[in-house]
Scaffold this active site. Structure first.
Site, PDB file in Angstrom:
ATOM      1  N   LYS A 262       0.811  -1.228   0.000  1.00  0.00           N
ATOM      2  CA  LYS A 262       0.000   0.000   0.000  1.00  0.00           C
ATOM      3  C   LYS A 262       0.848   1.284   0.000  1.00  0.00           C
ATOM      4  CE  LYS A 262      -4.355  -1.537   2.064  1.00  0.00           C
ATOM      5  NZ  LYS A 262      -5.356  -1.167   3.073  1.00  0.00           N
TER       6      LYS A 262
ATOM      7  N   ASP B 246     -10.309   3.578   2.211  1.00  0.00           N
ATOM      8  CA  ASP B 246     -10.582   2.955   3.514  1.00  0.00           C
ATOM      9  C   ASP B 246     -11.338   3.905   4.449  1.00  0.00           C
ATOM     10  OD1 ASP B 246      -9.510   0.431   3.030  1.00  0.00           O
ATOM     11  OD2 ASP B 246      -7.489   1.020   3.649  1.00  0.00           O
TER      12      ASP B 246
END
Ligand code: ATR
Length: 272
Positions: free
Chosen positions: A67, A104
């Protein structure tokens, strides 16, 4: 016509529920498209990302451990991804440019709006447990939603202190994690405690008002010991599966052109 491709890039990636999730939406909506798991080693990430647009990929999700690297490799980065310091959703332009986003924080708040509609960010401070990547997304989400104050606590105090300084939140010693409970309207577990095979999160919720919301980013099991304790007190509880489902919505819409719904049937499909 070229069939659009998307996938999830991780190492390992076999555990990811994203292929089932996106595959279910593609089928339900009758859209042409494929979504595949891609096991990519760290050393290959840059080459793979550059090749994907030429291979017909319109985008990708990114999971552990890529990520942060994906964020660094992107050509354009959203403000949210920059603040979280990680990318979980990439979109490839026709010119091969890589746009990085992080959904997210959106997924976290959308899950609460769907499953705890009575909770409002203005109801009071939040207590966030944990200081890893998930905590960063949760802090950004709560701050953007307008939660008045965030208390952050973590086993390793230096990590909590680092995030507290970066995001302007209040760090608490891990031993004192229950001390602010009477003043908070929301408790969020972002640690891995309570996940199958891990010890439960040890916190006595006695002082927490019954009007408070308790949520966990863990979703295996759906009912963690933390949520069971909160439910027994009469608190509103929200499990972590919805965050996983909702974080996938913006990417799917961008890549395949239709905004998908998060439904009970989808939950069942992803858990199966
Ligand atoms: P993620 O990116 O998914 O948030 P992470 O960076 O590995 O994952 O963070 C995991 C979190 O769970 C951390 O806050 C970690 O605390 P430390 O920073 O002290 O490692 C927390 N955690 C994991 N196991 C724990 C345990 N046994 N007790 C308390 N906290 C734990």
């Amino acid at each position: 016509m070229k069939i659009p491709l998307a996938g999830v890039i991780g190492c390992p990636v076999g555990h990811s529920r994203s292929p089932v999730l996106h595959g279910t939406w593609l089928r339900q909506l009758g859209l042409a498209g494929h979504y595949v798991p891609l096991h990519i080693e760290t050393d290959d990430l840059a080459d793979v990302l550059r090749a994907m647009p030429r291979m017909g990929f319109v985008g990708a999700n990114v999971t552990v451990p890529h990520k942060e690297a994906a964020l660094a490799l992107a050509d354009d980065v959203s403000e949210t991804a920059l603040r979280i310091g990680a990318a979980n959703t990439l979109s490839f332009g026709p010119d091969g440019r890589i746009h990085a986003d992080n959904t997210d924080a959106y997924g976290f708040i959308a899950n609460l709006h769907q499953n705890a509609p009575a909770w409002q960010p203005s109801h009071g401070p939040a207590l966030v447990l944990g200081a890893g990547g998930a905590a960063r997304a949760v802090i950004v989400a709560l701050q953007d939603a307008g939660v008045p104050e965030i208390y952050l606590t973590n086993r390793t105090a230096a990590r909590a202190q680092g995030l507290a300084t970066e995001f302007g939140v209040t760090a608490l010693p891990w031993e004192d994690r229950a001390h602010v409970l009477r003043d908070v309207a929301c408790v969020v577990n972002t640690t891995s405690l309570g996940m199958g095979g891990q010890p439960p999160l040890d916190i006595d919720l006695s002082a927490l008002p019954a009007s408070a919301l308790v949520t966990d980013i863990v979703y295996t099991p759906l009912e963690t010991p933390l949520l069971a304790q909160a439910q027994a007190k009469g608190c509103t509880v929200v499990d972590g599966l919805g965050m996983l489902l909702h974080q996938a919505v913006p990417g799917f819409e961008r890549w395949f052109g239709t905004r998908p719904q998060v439904t009970d049937a989808l939950r069942m499909a992803v858990l199966a």
